[in-house]
Write a protein that holds these residues in place. Structure first.
Motif, PDB file in Angstrom:
ATOM      1  N   GLY A 153      38.222  28.744  52.584  1.00  0.00           N
ATOM      2  CA  GLY A 153      39.232  29.570  52.703  1.00  0.00           C
ATOM      3  C   GLY A 153      39.070  30.648  51.533  1.00  0.00           C
ATOM      4  N   ARG A 154      37.936  30.558  50.703  1.00  0.00           N
ATOM      5  CA  ARG A 154      38.028  31.428  49.720  1.00  0.00           C
ATOM      6  C   ARG A 154      37.663  33.033  50.025  1.00  0.00           C
ATOM      7  N   SER A 155      36.753  33.123  51.020  1.00  0.00           N
ATOM      8  CA  SER A 155      36.358  34.601  51.425  1.00  0.00           C
ATOM      9  C   SER A 155      37.732  35.436  52.114  1.00  0.00           C
ATOM     10  N   LEU A 156      38.459  34.626  53.048  1.00  0.00           N
ATOM     11  CA  LEU A 156      39.705  35.234  53.480  1.00  0.00           C
ATOM     12  C   LEU A 156      40.671  35.318  52.718  1.00  0.00           C
ATOM     13  N   THR A 157      40.788  34.620  51.610  1.00  0.00           N
ATOM     14  CA  THR A 157      41.824  34.676  50.435  1.00  0.00           C
ATOM     15  C   THR A 157      41.457  36.066  49.507  1.00  0.00           C
ATOM     16  N   LEU A 158      40.179  36.185  49.125  1.00  0.00           N
ATOM     17  CA  LEU A 158      40.063  37.213  48.547  1.00  0.00           C
ATOM     18  C   LEU A 158      39.957  38.418  49.279  1.00  0.00           C
ATOM     19  N   GLY A 159      39.534  38.512  50.617  1.00  0.00           N
ATOM     20  CA  GLY A 159      39.489  39.690  51.369  1.00  0.00           C
ATOM     21  C   GLY A 159      41.021  40.103  51.457  1.00  0.00           C
ATOM     22  N   LEU A 160      42.027  39.093  51.627  1.00  0.00           N
ATOM     23  CA  LEU A 160      43.273  39.423  51.882  1.00  0.00           C
ATOM     24  C   LEU A 160      43.736  40.075  50.566  1.00  0.00           C
ATOM     25  N   GLY A 161      43.462  39.544  49.488  1.00  0.00           N
ATOM     26  CA  GLY A 161      43.803  40.099  48.171  1.00  0.00           C
ATOM     27  C   GLY A 161      43.426  41.503  48.030  1.00  0.00           C
ATOM     28  N   ALA A 162      42.060  41.614  48.453  1.00  0.00           N
ATOM     29  CA  ALA A 162      41.504  43.162  48.376  1.00  0.00           C
ATOM     30  C   ALA A 162      42.300  43.895  49.348  1.00  0.00           C
ATOM     31  N   GLY A 163      42.724  43.478  50.563  1.00  0.00           N
ATOM     32  CA  GLY A 163      43.698  44.159  51.353  1.00  0.00           C
ATOM     33  C   GLY A 163      44.868  44.502  50.626  1.00  0.00           C
ATOM     34  N   PHE A 164      45.660  43.736  50.170  1.00  0.00           N
ATOM     35  CA  PHE A 164      46.813  44.095  49.396  1.00  0.00           C
ATOM     36  C   PHE A 164      46.584  45.198  48.315  1.00  0.00           C
ATOM     37  N   GLY A 165      45.494  44.936  47.551  1.00  0.00           N
ATOM     38  CA  GLY A 165      45.298  46.045  46.605  1.00  0.00           C
ATOM     39  C   GLY A 165      44.949  47.439  47.175  1.00  0.00           C
ATOM     40  N   PHE A 166      44.299  47.449  48.260  1.00  0.00           N
ATOM     41  CA  PHE A 166      43.984  48.764  48.937  1.00  0.00           C
ATOM     42  C   PHE A 166      45.487  49.213  49.437  1.00  0.00           C
ATOM     43  N   GLY A 167      46.245  48.425  49.863  1.00  0.00           N
ATOM     44  CA  GLY A 167      47.556  48.591  50.354  1.00  0.00           C
ATOM     45  C   GLY A 167      48.406  49.243  49.311  1.00  0.00           C
ATOM     46  N   VAL A 168      48.247  48.847  48.100  1.00  0.00           N
ATOM     47  CA  VAL A 168      48.998  49.045  46.957  1.00  0.00           C
ATOM     48  C   VAL A 168      48.886  50.762  46.855  1.00  0.00           C
ATOM     49  N   VAL A 169      47.353  51.025  47.055  1.00  0.00           N
ATOM     50  CA  VAL A 169      46.855  52.610  46.777  1.00  0.00           C
ATOM     51  C   VAL A 169      47.821  53.170  47.924  1.00  0.00           C
ATOM     52  N   GLU A 170      47.721  52.845  49.110  1.00  0.00           N
ATOM     53  CA  GLU A 170      48.162  53.606  50.114  1.00  0.00           C
ATOM     54  C   GLU A 170      49.869  53.918  49.647  1.00  0.00           C
ATOM     55  N   VAL A 171      50.368  52.837  49.334  1.00  0.00           N
ATOM     56  CA  VAL A 171      52.143  53.021  49.037  1.00  0.00           C
ATOM     57  C   VAL A 171      52.115  54.003  47.956  1.00  0.00           C
ATOM     58  N   THR A 172      51.381  53.640  46.851  1.00  0.00           N
ATOM     59  CA  THR A 172      51.718  54.557  45.626  1.00  0.00           C
ATOM     60  C   THR A 172      51.342  55.891  45.600  1.00  0.00           C
ATOM     61  N   ARG A 210      30.014  36.062  47.700  1.00  0.00           N
ATOM     62  CA  ARG A 210      30.191  34.712  47.624  1.00  0.00           C
ATOM     63  C   ARG A 210      30.721  33.848  49.035  1.00  0.00           C
ATOM     64  N   GLY A 211      30.892  34.536  49.899  1.00  0.00           N
ATOM     65  CA  GLY A 211      31.289  34.009  51.041  1.00  0.00           C
ATOM     66  C   GLY A 211      30.897  34.727  52.387  1.00  0.00           C
ATOM     67  N   SER A 212      31.811  34.537  53.420  1.00  0.00           N
ATOM     68  CA  SER A 212      31.505  35.245  55.082  1.00  0.00           C
ATOM     69  C   SER A 212      32.064  36.451  54.951  1.00  0.00           C
ATOM     70  N   VAL A 213      31.294  37.388  55.172  1.00  0.00           N
ATOM     71  CA  VAL A 213      31.580  38.841  55.360  1.00  0.00           C
ATOM     72  C   VAL A 213      32.668  39.106  56.354  1.00  0.00           C
ATOM     73  N   THR A 214      32.570  38.416  57.322  1.00  0.00           N
ATOM     74  CA  THR A 214      33.510  38.573  58.497  1.00  0.00           C
ATOM     75  C   THR A 214      35.005  38.091  58.203  1.00  0.00           C
ATOM     76  N   ALA A 215      34.959  36.916  57.359  1.00  0.00           N
ATOM     77  CA  ALA A 215      36.288  36.333  57.058  1.00  0.00           C
ATOM     78  C   ALA A 215      36.945  37.374  55.889  1.00  0.00           C
ATOM     79  N   ALA A 216      36.327  37.891  55.161  1.00  0.00           N
ATOM     80  CA  ALA A 216      36.732  38.672  54.075  1.00  0.00           C
ATOM     81  C   ALA A 216      37.000  40.042  54.377  1.00  0.00           C
ATOM     82  N   THR A 217      36.371  40.413  55.498  1.00  0.00           N
ATOM     83  CA  THR A 217      36.720  41.777  55.873  1.00  0.00           C
ATOM     84  C   THR A 217      38.024  41.719  56.905  1.00  0.00           C
TER      85      THR A 217
END
Length: 288
Positions: A153-172, A210-217
């Motif tokens: 589940g690492r790829s999905l977790t890291l991808g989700l975290g990256a999404g939250f980071g980009f989401g922070v940019v959108e909100v700020t 380090r993992g699945s491109v599909t899961a991370a994206t």
């Protein structure tokens, strides 16, 4: 909406250009620094960086004009742009379902364009600014610990975290109401934007490496669209045109689902790749 779609085109095209340049540069020896220096000598990589910069400016313009949910869905559609450009430049074969997913994304964005109103009229409370800063710090901590997470589940977790980071940019972007140095330095949203954006790129790089491109994206798409959309509607006053809320919700869901179906293009495939082939490891690229 034109700016949001322009940003998606820039990011999606930049992904393919940087993928081509990075893989060409990777044929030499040396470590990451040598790879970067070789890539910087290629016009495709430089063009990709220029498109990323232009896309970011267009993203800011869009976020200052239309609701966050519309911008988030449009940015997720950059995967459709990447798929089409990869099919053209890298001669990647798309299946009928993937072409259908591209059409689904376009249909969802068309519905959003018809239904979305102007940006919300709420400035955002001081508490919200500190919440975005705390979120950015949490994303940064996840980025620093990303390599030590369990493989499952690492790829999905890291991808989700990256999404939250980009989401922070959108909100700020919406929470920064002045560009004077004194206003920027005293606004927690400024630091949230810098930390969130930097941590998101680090997380996405780690996830792709380090993992699945599909899961991370897929995780990234969910993180950068759903959270900011909720914040925009509840705390910033984003609304739809009168009587068109149902169309906006439908268009948002359709566009995001279409993007998820194209998640394998979070990193552009190699030239001549065949559909259904095993994933090929390659250097991560920006603008995904």
């Amino acid at each position: 909406m034109v700016c949001a779609l322009g940003a998606a085109v820039c990011f999606g095209t930049a992904t393919v250009l940087q993928a081509v340049a990075t893989r060409t540069a990777g044929r030499g020896g040396g470590g990451d620094a040598a790879l970067l220096l070789r890539a910087l000598r290629q016009w495709r990589y430089l063009a990709g960086l220029a498109l990323d910069g232009l896309g970011f400016l267009l993203q800011i313009a869009a976020l200052r004009s239309i609701p966050i949910y519309a911008v988030g869905a449009a940015l997720a559609s950059s995967l459709a742009v990447t798929a089409v450009v990869a099919a053209r430049l890298l001669r990647v074969r798309l299946t009928r379902s993937e072409w259908a997913a591209v059409a689904v994304v376009c249909g969802g964005l068309a519905m959003l364009g018809l239904a979305s109103g102007a940006e919300g009229d709420r400035a955002g409370s001081t508490a919200l600014k500190y919440v975005t800063l705390a979120t950015a710090v949490a994303v940064l901590l996840l980025a620093l610990a990303g390599g030590r997470l369990p493989e499952r589940g690492r790829s999905l977790t890291l991808g989700l975290g990256a999404g939250f980071g980009f989401g922070v940019v959108e909100v700020t972007v919406r929470l920064i109401d002045g560009l004077a140095p004194s206003a920027l330095l005293t606004n927690p949203a400024t630091y949230a934007l810098l930390l969130g954006g930097s941590a998101a790129f680090l997380l996405l790089t780690t996830a792709l490496e380090r993992g699945s491109v599909t899961a991370a994206t897929a995780g990234m798409v969910m993180g950068e669209t759903l959270g900011p959309a909720v914040v925009g509607v509840i705390w910033l006053g984003d609304r739809t045109r009168e009587g068109m809320a149902w169309l906006a919700v439908l268009g948002f869901l359709v566009a995001v689902v279409g993007a998820l179906l194209l998640a394998r293009f979070g990193e552009a495939p190699v030239e001549g790749a065949q559909v259904g082939a095993a994933p090929v490891e390659a250097a991560p690229v920006e603008g995904a």
